[in-house]
Motif scaffolding. Structure first.
Motif, PDB file in Angstrom:
ATOM      1  N   LEU A 155      -5.521   0.143   2.593  1.00 19.01           N
ATOM      2  CA  LEU A 155      -5.219  -0.640   3.783  1.00 19.01           C
ATOM      3  C   LEU A 155      -4.825  -2.044   3.364  1.00 19.01           C
ATOM      4  O   LEU A 155      -5.253  -2.542   2.314  1.00 19.01           O
ATOM      5  CB  LEU A 155      -6.430  -0.702   4.722  1.00 19.01           C
TER       6      LEU A 155
ATOM      7  N   LYS B  10      -4.638   9.911  13.612  1.00 19.14           N
ATOM      8  CA  LYS B  10      -4.431   9.167  12.367  1.00 19.14           C
ATOM      9  C   LYS B  10      -4.452   7.667  12.614  1.00 19.14           C
ATOM     10  O   LYS B  10      -5.098   6.915  11.868  1.00 19.14           O
ATOM     11  CB  LYS B  10      -3.097   9.578  11.736  1.00 19.14           C
ATOM     12  N   MET B  11      -3.772   7.220  13.659  1.00 16.93           N
ATOM     13  CA  MET B  11      -3.726   5.783  13.934  1.00 16.93           C
ATOM     14  C   MET B  11      -5.066   5.254  14.445  1.00 16.93           C
ATOM     15  O   MET B  11      -5.452   4.134  14.128  1.00 16.93           O
ATOM     16  CB  MET B  11      -2.593   5.475  14.905  1.00 16.93           C
TER      17      MET B  11
ATOM     18  N   ARG C 198      -8.023   6.412  13.552  1.00 18.90           N
ATOM     19  CA  ARG C 198      -8.881   6.291  12.364  1.00 18.90           C
ATOM     20  C   ARG C 198      -8.503   5.060  11.547  1.00 18.90           C
ATOM     21  O   ARG C 198      -9.370   4.322  11.072  1.00 18.90           O
ATOM     22  CB  ARG C 198      -8.758   7.541  11.492  1.00 18.90           C
ATOM     23  N   GLU C 199      -7.219   4.863  11.387  1.00 16.08           N
ATOM     24  CA  GLU C 199      -6.737   3.734  10.596  1.00 16.08           C
ATOM     25  C   GLU C 199      -7.180   2.403  11.202  1.00 16.08           C
ATOM     26  O   GLU C 199      -7.662   1.511  10.496  1.00 16.08           O
ATOM     27  CB  GLU C 199      -5.212   3.793  10.508  1.00 16.08           C
TER      28      GLU C 199
ATOM     29  N   ARG D  47       4.623   4.755  15.412  1.00 15.03           N
ATOM     30  CA  ARG D  47       3.953   3.671  14.687  1.00 15.03           C
ATOM     31  C   ARG D  47       4.566   2.320  15.027  1.00 15.03           C
ATOM     32  O   ARG D  47       3.858   1.322  15.187  1.00 15.03           O
ATOM     33  CB  ARG D  47       4.013   3.915  13.176  1.00 15.03           C
TER      34      ARG D  47
ATOM     35  N   TYR E  36     -11.055   1.919  10.949  1.00 17.15           N
ATOM     36  CA  TYR E  36     -11.468   1.533   9.605  1.00 17.15           C
ATOM     37  C   TYR E  36     -11.066   0.086   9.307  1.00 17.15           C
ATOM     38  O   TYR E  36     -11.823  -0.688   8.707  1.00 17.15           O
ATOM     39  CB  TYR E  36     -10.852   2.485   8.586  1.00 17.15           C
ATOM     40  N   LEU E  37      -9.870  -0.278   9.745  1.00 19.01           N
ATOM     41  CA  LEU E  37      -9.402  -1.645   9.536  1.00 19.01           C
ATOM     42  C   LEU E  37     -10.300  -2.644  10.262  1.00 19.01           C
ATOM     43  O   LEU E  37     -10.672  -3.691   9.719  1.00 19.01           O
ATOM     44  CB  LEU E  37      -7.962  -1.772  10.037  1.00 19.01           C
TER      45      LEU E  37
ATOM     46  N   THR F  55       0.823  -1.213   0.000  1.00 14.42           N
ATOM     47  CA  THR F  55       0.000   0.000   0.000  1.00 14.42           C
ATOM     48  C   THR F  55       0.854   1.258   0.000  1.00 14.42           C
ATOM     49  O   THR F  55       0.362   2.348   0.221  1.00 14.42           O
ATOM     50  CB  THR F  55      -0.919   0.023   1.236  1.00 14.42           C
TER      51      THR F  55
ATOM     52  N   ASP G  71      -5.018   6.086   1.189  1.00 17.12           N
ATOM     53  CA  ASP G  71      -6.325   5.580   1.597  1.00 17.12           C
ATOM     54  C   ASP G  71      -6.401   4.061   1.547  1.00 17.12           C
ATOM     55  O   ASP G  71      -7.453   3.478   1.819  1.00 17.12           O
ATOM     56  CB  ASP G  71      -7.425   6.167   0.692  1.00 17.12           C
TER      57      ASP G  71
ATOM     58  N   ALA H 221       2.333  -1.075   8.478  1.00 20.95           N
ATOM     59  CA  ALA H 221       0.883  -1.204   8.371  1.00 20.95           C
ATOM     60  C   ALA H 221       0.362  -2.090   9.496  1.00 20.95           C
ATOM     61  O   ALA H 221       0.950  -3.123   9.819  1.00 20.95           O
ATOM     62  CB  ALA H 221       0.515  -1.797   7.011  1.00 20.95           C
TER      63      ALA H 221
END
Length: 372
Positions: free
Chosen positions: A116, A331-332, A334-335, A147, A338-339, A109, A114, A275
């Motif tokens: 994943l 950011k993390m 949201r990520e 991260r 969504y995941l 990715t 955007d 990721a």
């Protein structure tokens, strides 16, 4: 190649000392009860290639292939470096349950903000420590380290930060001070693979039976550090580009290396993408000051964006927390949200397809009975 000594199930102690030095313990021993033949040998995966595995029982190392039935779920899992397996001569017949696993979303990715990951990649298994390696050059990046910490915490593992290339600075302590503002409670070691500075405390993570893995960018100095800890060059190393400040992938495999200190070390290839694949409280552990302040917000569902009475935003305004730190947190979150949603949808779809298959079988049986 010598005779492989059997230590399976019956309590024989022929090779128990060698196995324990490789990390064998009661957790793995208990898995042998009722499932072990005298022809099965416990061994640890020390290297993985495309179609074969290098496994070791602590005395000798040999190549093995995976039994065909284990290549497809749900019959078994594919072995990775650090896994414990049972082998019948040169065939792996069982992969034992792991104490833990370092995993991430599979790469692919990069450059797609955007996008994943669509599958999990297990990097290594049965670890005691994960060394997050960061060079004190252009590789030093607080957001990237956040991260890495979140990734390691999500896997339920213990991170230790190694700041390499200390020889580039007269006083690297300002880097440590800056890092301490985002790595709460994490041990930080300033080291140099070039002159050996700061390496002695690392021996404690590599005592007999202990397994550590290194993660970090290409060119961070992981392989150079391995060579210095080992006492001679066993890993290929390369230079960092002076133009772009990035290293090359000199490490292309994940090998479990038996170290002179008695423990084991896995030198992973550099990760271009950090990721996530699962959410096991990694953000909470990596951002404890934000999580603690969140409990004092006026609203229990506060998003820390613009809500009145937000204790986190008050801390931002007072300079207690930097805005970049909060942006990274958002950011993390949201990520991972969504995941999680996408994985749940996938699970629901799989269940729906399974019930559809059952329904079709039932209809076929009814039709068959009517036609008799």
């Amino acid at each position: 190649m010598g005779t492989r000594k059997r230590t399976c199930g019956t309590g024989e102690k022929d090779n128990s000392l060698h196995l324990s030095r490789m990390g064998w313990n009661s957790y793995f021993q208990a898995q042998l009860q009722g499932c072990c033949s005298d022809d099965f040998l416990p061994a640890r995966v020390v290297g993985v290639s495309k179609n074969s595995f290098r496994i070791s029982n602590g005395e000798e190392e040999w190549r093995a292939v995976l039994a065909g039935r284990l290549m497809h779920p749900p019959h078994g899992r594919y072995p990775v470096t650090g896994d414990w397996v049972l082998a019948a001569d040169s065939v792996i017949v069982k992969v034992l349950n792991r104490t833990n696993a370092l995993c991430r979303g599979a790469s692919g990715t990069h450059g797609k903000p955007d996008a994943l990951p669509k599958r999990e990649q297990v990097i290594a298994a049965n670890l005691d420590t994960v060394f997050v390696v960061c060079g004190l050059d252009r590789d030093f990046n607080l957001r990237r380290i956040e991260r890495y910490l979140t990734l390691v915490y999500n896997c339920g593992l213990n991170p230790v930060i190694l700041l390499t290339k200390a020889d580039l600075h007269r006083d690297p302590m300002p880097f440590v001070s800056e890092l301490e503002t985002v790595a709460f409670g994490v041990s930080i070691h300033v080291v140099s693979g070039l002159d050996g500075k700061g390496l002695l405390p690392l021996d404690g993570y590599l005592s007999p039976g202990q397994t550590a893995a290194m993660v970090g960018s290409s060119g961070a100095g992981k392989s150079t550090l391995v060579n210095r800890l080992y006492g001679k060059a066993i890993q290929a190393t390369g230079s960092v580009s002076l133009r772009i400040g990035k290293g090359t992938h000199t490490t292309t495999a994940r090998d479990l290396i038996m170290m002179p200190q008695g423990g084991m070390l896995i030198d992973n290839p550099g990760l271009r993408e950090i990721a996530f694949w699962n959410d096991d409280g990694g953000v909470r552990a990596a951002f404890p000051e934000i999580e603690n302040l969140a409990g004092a917000c006026r609203f229990s569902n506060c998003r820390h964006m613009h809500e009145p009475g937000c204790r986190v935003l008050q801390a931002i305004a007072a300079g207690e927390i930097l805005q970049d730190r909060l942006d990274s947190y958002h950011k993390m979150k949201r990520e991972l949200a969504y995941l999680s949603l996408r994985q749940q949808k996938r699970a629901d779809r799989v269940e729906k397809e399974q019930w559809k298959a059952v329904s079709l079988k039932i209809k076929a049986l009814k039709k068959e009975r009517r036609n008799r």
